[in-house]
Design an enzyme around this catalytic site. Structure first.
Site, PDB file in Angstrom:
ATOM      1  CB  CYS A 195      -7.160 -29.243 -62.339  1.00  0.00           C
ATOM      2  SG  CYS A 195      -8.603 -29.260 -62.991  1.00  0.00           S
TER       3      CYS A 195
ATOM      4  CG  ASP B  56      -5.842 -31.884 -64.844  1.00  0.00           C
ATOM      5  OD1 ASP B  56      -6.487 -31.328 -64.576  1.00  0.00           O
ATOM      6  OD2 ASP B  56      -5.446 -32.170 -66.015  1.00  0.00           O
ATOM      7  CB  SER B  57      -9.726 -33.810 -65.283  1.00  0.00           C
ATOM      8  OG  SER B  57      -9.022 -33.188 -66.217  1.00  0.00           O
TER       9      SER B  57
ATOM     10  CB  CYS C 115      -7.106 -25.127 -69.602  1.00  0.00           C
ATOM     11  SG  CYS C 115      -7.427 -27.000 -69.521  1.00  0.00           S
ATOM     12  CB  THR C 116      -3.088 -27.828 -66.188  1.00  0.00           C
ATOM     13  OG1 THR C 116      -3.923 -28.674 -65.950  1.00  0.00           O
ATOM     14  CG2 THR C 116      -2.914 -26.737 -65.024  1.00  0.00           C
ATOM     15  CG  HIS C 117      -5.547 -30.767 -70.489  1.00  0.00           C
ATOM     16  ND1 HIS C 117      -6.350 -30.959 -69.250  1.00  0.00           N
ATOM     17  CD2 HIS C 117      -5.812 -31.975 -71.056  1.00  0.00           C
ATOM     18  CE1 HIS C 117      -6.437 -31.904 -69.239  1.00  0.00           C
ATOM     19  NE2 HIS C 117      -6.426 -32.606 -70.073  1.00  0.00           N
TER      20      HIS C 117
ATOM     21  CD  GLU D 144      -6.767 -36.174 -71.310  1.00  0.00           C
ATOM     22  OE1 GLU D 144      -6.690 -37.415 -71.280  1.00  0.00           O
ATOM     23  OE2 GLU D 144      -6.327 -35.245 -70.435  1.00  0.00           O
TER      24      GLU D 144
HETATM   25  N1  DGL Z   1      -6.491 -29.256 -66.994  1.00  0.00           N
HETATM   26  C1  DGL Z   1      -7.664 -29.109 -66.243  1.00  0.00           C
HETATM   27  C2  DGL Z   1      -7.829 -27.407 -66.156  1.00  0.00           C
HETATM   28  O1  DGL Z   1      -6.729 -26.902 -66.011  1.00  0.00           O
HETATM   29  C3  DGL Z   1      -9.117 -29.635 -66.676  1.00  0.00           C
HETATM   30  C4  DGL Z   1      -9.713 -29.825 -67.927  1.00  0.00           C
HETATM   31  C5  DGL Z   1     -10.822 -30.626 -67.907  1.00  0.00           C
HETATM   32  O2  DGL Z   1     -10.842 -31.575 -67.460  1.00  0.00           O
HETATM   33  O3  DGL Z   1     -11.882 -30.195 -68.602  1.00  0.00           O
HETATM   34  O4  DGL Z   1      -8.941 -26.877 -66.047  1.00  0.00           O
END
Ligand code: DGL
Length: 273
Positions: free
Chosen positions: A80, A17-18, A191-193, A159
């Site tokens: 991600c 992921d990012s 979004c995985t965040h 983050e």
């Molecule tokens: N966690 C990621 C997603 O699911 C990336 C979020 C990002 O870097 O903007 O989209």
């Protein structure tokens, strides 16, 4: 074709992921397939991906996937949504190991969860602009209505570790109120965040809205793939190794405190130019 030599069963599952978000997928993978070794790459040098072009996200995703292959990964889990929406369709055919994204499993779970037929999706700007969730959901059931909203402020807040914070709650209320007024019964955390904010999102949405977590459903898809292919499972050594593309102060704290993950090794590796 990238990665022509066949990795062994005991090879790690590569996940990326990012930044910190993909660890929500790792956490679900630990639960679903505890015996597997996981190698996680967090592209902390270039987070966030969500405001970048498809071309840039695809280049970053290719560089990280190549790194995972060099490290011997037997499959690549794109943890991600942004990369799953923008990069996986063009990248997956180039790799000899399976590449699994989070998008289809999330869309399928939302279709299963809704009773009223009104689904909301929140995600990064790039994921929402791609309409990938809307298309995936409509492909499964064209009768459903899908309401989407980009939430670009959430990834930086997460983050920064502001998971249970009044600022994050205020931002979420601003994003979610119009969508909730439109009457949804299912909300995809696209979004995985975002599963790191599940508590506060659940409070704002109330009990009438089911939260669909793409992390959980992606882990189940990985387990199914391993179960269906004896050549892929199972690893003999479990554990979690993490590579970051730059140092990240909050990373370990969130991984250990919020997700209760035990990390065996953490190192920094430069990727790209
Ligand atoms: N966690 C990621 C997603 O699911 C990336 C979020 C990002 O870097 O903007 O989209």
């Amino acid at each position: 074709m990238t990665g022509s030599s066949r990795p062994s069963n005991s090879a790690p599952i590569g996940v990326f992921d990012s930044g910190i978000g993909g660890l929500t997928v790792v956490s679900e993978l630990r639960r679903a397939i505890p015996h597997e070794r996981i190698l996680y790459v967090g592209d902390t040098a270039r987070v966030p991906y969500g405001g970048k072009s498809a071309e840039t996200v695809t280049r970053y995703s290719r560089e990280i996937s190549d790194l995972l292959l060099i490290e011997g990964a037997k499959m690549i889990v794109v943890a991600c949504n942004t990369a799953s929406a923008l990069a996986v369709p063009s990248l997956a055919p180039d790799y000899s190991v399976p590449m699994i994204g989070v998008l289809e499993p999330g869309a399928a779970a939302a279709v299963k969860a809704t009773r009223s037929g009104r689904i909301g999706v929140i995600g990064t700007r790039a994921t929402i602009a791609s309409q990938a969730y809307t298309k995936a959901i409509e492909q499964l059931n064209p009768e459903l209505s899908v309401n989407t909203i980009a939430c670009p402020l959430l990834v930086p807040l997460i983050e920064e570790g502001l998971l249970d914070d009044e600022i994050t709650e205020a931002v979420l209320r601003r994003y979610l109120t119009p969508m909730l007024a439109g009457g949804i019964d299912t909300l995809v955390l696209g979004c995985t965040h975002y599963p790191l904010l599940k508590g506060v999102i659940g409070r704002i949405c109330g009990p009438g809205v089911s939260l669909v977590d793409s992390a959980e459903n992606c882990a189940l898809a990985v387990k199914e793939l391993l179960d269906s292919d004896p050549a892929k499972g199972s690893s003999t050594s479990s554990g979690l190794d993490i590579l970051l593309t730059d140092c990240s102060e909050g990373f370990l704290r969130i991984a250990e405190k919020s997700l209760a993950l035990t990390i065996d090794s953490l190192s920094v590796r430069r990727v790209g130019n």
